[in-house]
Design an enzyme around this catalytic site. Structure first.
Site, short mmCIF file in Angstrom:
data_model
loop_
_atom_site.label_atom_id
_atom_site.label_comp_id
_atom_site.label_asym_id
_atom_site.label_seq_id
_atom_site.Cartn_x
_atom_site.Cartn_y
_atom_site.Cartn_z
N ALA A 42 85.55 24.28 167.61
CA ALA A 42 84.11 24.41 167.48
C ALA A 42 83.62 24.02 166.08
CB ALA A 42 83.72 25.84 167.81
N ASP A 63 94.87 19.30 164.66
CA ASP A 63 94.63 20.37 165.62
C ASP A 63 95.83 20.48 166.55
OD1 ASP A 63 91.96 21.99 166.77
OD2 ASP A 63 93.51 21.62 168.27
N ARG A 74 80.54 24.87 173.43
CA ARG A 74 80.21 24.89 172.00
C ARG A 74 80.92 23.84 171.17
NH1 ARG A 74 83.94 27.90 173.52
NH2 ARG A 74 85.81 28.38 172.32
N LYS A 89 92.75 17.88 171.16
CA LYS A 89 91.43 17.88 170.51
C LYS A 89 91.34 16.86 169.39
CE LYS A 89 90.28 22.59 171.76
NZ LYS A 89 89.97 23.95 171.31
N THR A 137 96.36 30.98 159.21
CA THR A 137 96.22 29.59 158.79
C THR A 137 95.26 29.47 157.61
OG1 THR A 137 96.59 28.97 161.09
CG2 THR A 137 95.84 27.24 159.62
N CYS A 177 92.41 37.24 147.90
CA CYS A 177 91.76 38.24 147.05
C CYS A 177 90.43 38.69 147.64
CB CYS A 177 91.57 37.70 145.63
SG CYS A 177 93.14 37.58 144.74
N CYS A 191 86.57 35.61 168.87
CA CYS A 191 85.86 34.89 169.92
C CYS A 191 86.29 35.38 171.29
CB CYS A 191 86.13 33.39 169.83
SG CYS A 191 85.56 32.67 168.31
N CYS A 249 96.89 37.62 140.44
CA CYS A 249 97.08 36.94 141.73
C CYS A 249 97.88 35.66 141.49
CB CYS A 249 95.73 36.59 142.36
SG CYS A 249 95.92 35.58 143.86
N CYS A 252 95.07 32.66 142.43
CA CYS A 252 93.83 32.42 141.68
C CYS A 252 93.84 33.08 140.30
CB CYS A 252 92.62 32.87 142.48
SG CYS A 252 92.52 34.65 142.77
#
Ligand SMILES: [Zn+2]
Length: 372
Positions: A42, A63, A74, A89, A137, A177, A191, A249, A252
C-alpha cells in the site's frame, strides 16, 4: 528511450520546476538521484508512483509478496489482472511504473529484506523509503541507514490512523530509540486486526513523498523535524519533536563520528536476530525460509504428483493442498504458507511437500506475514 516525438515530453516536469524551491536545478538533482523503496504494497506502491512521476533517476523496489484480490482496495498500482496472474508486487509495480515514466531506471527485486541483503540493496541510494508492514524490517532498515548515513523516511498505517517521520543520521534519533525494540513495537494494532482505509495510506505516503522530494532536491532545511500522528476517523492530528541521537545508542549515539558508540561498522546483528524470531501482524500466512533456491518447474511437477492443484507463473508456484492450506513458493527459497497462522504447522507442511527440494529441514526463520 525510444519515443516518436521527444519534443512533446519536454515540459513533462514543468509544473514541478515552476514550484520555486525545486526549479530546474532541483529537477536535475532528482534526475541524478536514486531511492530504495522497501515494501511495494500500500504505502510502497504509492511512494513509488510519487518518485517515478517526480522524475527520480533510479527507483529500486523490493517486495516479498504477490498481488491478491484483498490488496486492490488500497494498493494503487495493481489491478485485477495482476491479482489473477499472481504477479509478485515488485514485478507488477515495475510494469505499471515503466508505463508512467520510462525515463526512470526501475529495478524490481522479489525478495525478503534481511540482514544478509539489506546493505547491498541500500548501497549508493540517497534515501530509503519505508513501505514495509512490520517493526522488524523497519528496525533493520533504520539500523542500516544510520550505519550507512542514509536518511530513512518512516511511515506506517492501520485502521484510519498513521504515522510518519524523517530520520536523519547525524541529526535525529534512530527508530529503535523512538519506538523501542521489536518487543516494545510489536503486539500493537495492525491492518489485520483493524483493517485499513485507503485514504490514510495515501495521506501517509504523501507525507513521506514530500519529505523525500525536499531531501533529493537539496532542500534539507525545509524537512519536517516532527513525528506526525494522524487519525482520519475521528479526525485528529498531532506533532511532536524528534529528539537528536541518543548517547550510548549503537546506531544514533556518537553521531559526530558517523558511527555507533560501540559497534564496529559492518555488523547489524541485533536486528538480524530480531528478524528471525519475528511474529508480525498475521493474515493467516506464515513465511518459511528454506535452505536454498527452488527450481520452479521441478517443484511444480513434484507438487502435481502429490495431488495438489498447482498454478505456475514465471515468478512463483502456488499449490492448493487437500488440507485447505496453500503453499506459494518463490525461487529464492521462500514459502508462504497460506491458511494457517501456526508456525509449526507451516514448517510441517513444507517438510512434507518440499522434501528433496532444499538442503533438508527448513531453517527456523519464520514470520507471520502482514499485507500492508
Ligand atoms: Zn538510536
Amino acid at each position: 528511450m525510444a519515443r516518436q516525438d521527444e519534443t512533446i515530453w519536454a515540459d513533462r516536469y514543468s509544473r514541478q520546476t515552476r514550484f520555486a524551491p525545486i526549479g530546474e536545478a532541483g529537477q536535475r538533482k532528482l534526475a541524478g538521484s536514486s531511492v530504495l523503496i522497501v515494501g511495494v504494497g500500500a504505502l510502497g506502491a504509492s511512494l513509488a508512483q510519487h518518485m517515478v512521476r517526480a522524475g527520480v533517476g533510479e527507483v529500486r523496489l523490493v517486495d516479498r509478496d504477490f498481488v491478491e484480490p484483498s490488496n486492490l482496495q488500497r494498493q494503487v498500482l495493481f489491478d485485477e489482472a495482476d491479482a489473477l496472474a499472481m504477479l509478485p508486487k515488485a514485478v507488477a509495480a515495475a510494469n505499471k511504473l515503466r508505463g508512467i515514466n520510462n525515463e526512470v531506471m526501475i529495478t524490481a527485486e522479489v525478495a525478503d529484506v534481511n540482514a544478509a541483503n539489506v546493505s547491498k540493496l541500500a548501497e549508493g541510494v540517497q534515501l530509503v523509503l519505508d513501505g514495509t508492514d512490520n517493526a522488524a524490517t523497519r528496525l533493520l532498515l533504520s539500523a542500516v541507514c544510520f550505519r550507512q548515513r542514509i536518511p530513512f523516511i518512516y511511515g506506517g498505517a492501520a485502521g484510519a490512523e498513521g504515522m510518519s517521520a524523517v530520520l536523519l543520521p547525524g541529526h535525529t534519533a534512530c527508530l529503535r530509540c523512538l519506538i523501542g525494540g521489536q518487543e516494545a513495537a510489536g503486539g500493537g494494532d495492525t491492518c489485520d486486526t483493524l483493517g485499513v482505509l485507503s485514504p490514510i495510506i495515501e495521506l501517509i505516503a504523501s507525507m513521506q513523498a514530500v519529505e523525500a522530494v525536499k531531501w533529493l532536491t537539496g532542500n534539507a532545511s525545509a524537512i519536517r523535524r516532527t513525528w506526525l500522528s494522524v487519525s482520519l476517523w475521528p479526525f485528529r492530528m498531532r506533532e511532536s519533536a524528534i529528539p537528536s541521537g541518543q548517547a550510548g545508542c549503537v546506531y544514533c549515539g556518537d553521531q559526530q563520528s558517523g558511527r555507533g558508540a560501540t559497534r564496529e561498522d559492518g555488523e547489524i546483528k541485533p536486528e538480524a536476530e530480531e528478524l528471525e524470531s519475528s511474529i508480525l501482524c498475521g493474515r493467516d500466512t506464515v513465511q518459511v525460509t528454506l535452505g536454498r533456491p527452488f527450481e520452479l518447474e521441478r517443484l511444480a511437477e513434484q507438487l502435481e504428483q502429490s495431488d495438489c492443484a498447482v498454478t505456475v507463473n514465471k515468478y512463483l508456484v502456488r499449490a492448493q493442498l487437500s488440507s485447505g492450506e496453500s503453499l506459494v513458493l518463490f525461487p529464492d527459497g521462500r514459502a508462504l504458507v497460506q491458511g494457517t497462522a501456526d508456525k509449526d504447522r507451516a514448517v510441517q507442511l513444507c517438510r512434507f511437500y518440499l522434501a528433496g527440494q532444499s538442503t533438508g529441514r527448513p531453517k527456523s526463520k519464520i514470520g507471520a506475514l502482514a499485507d500492508g
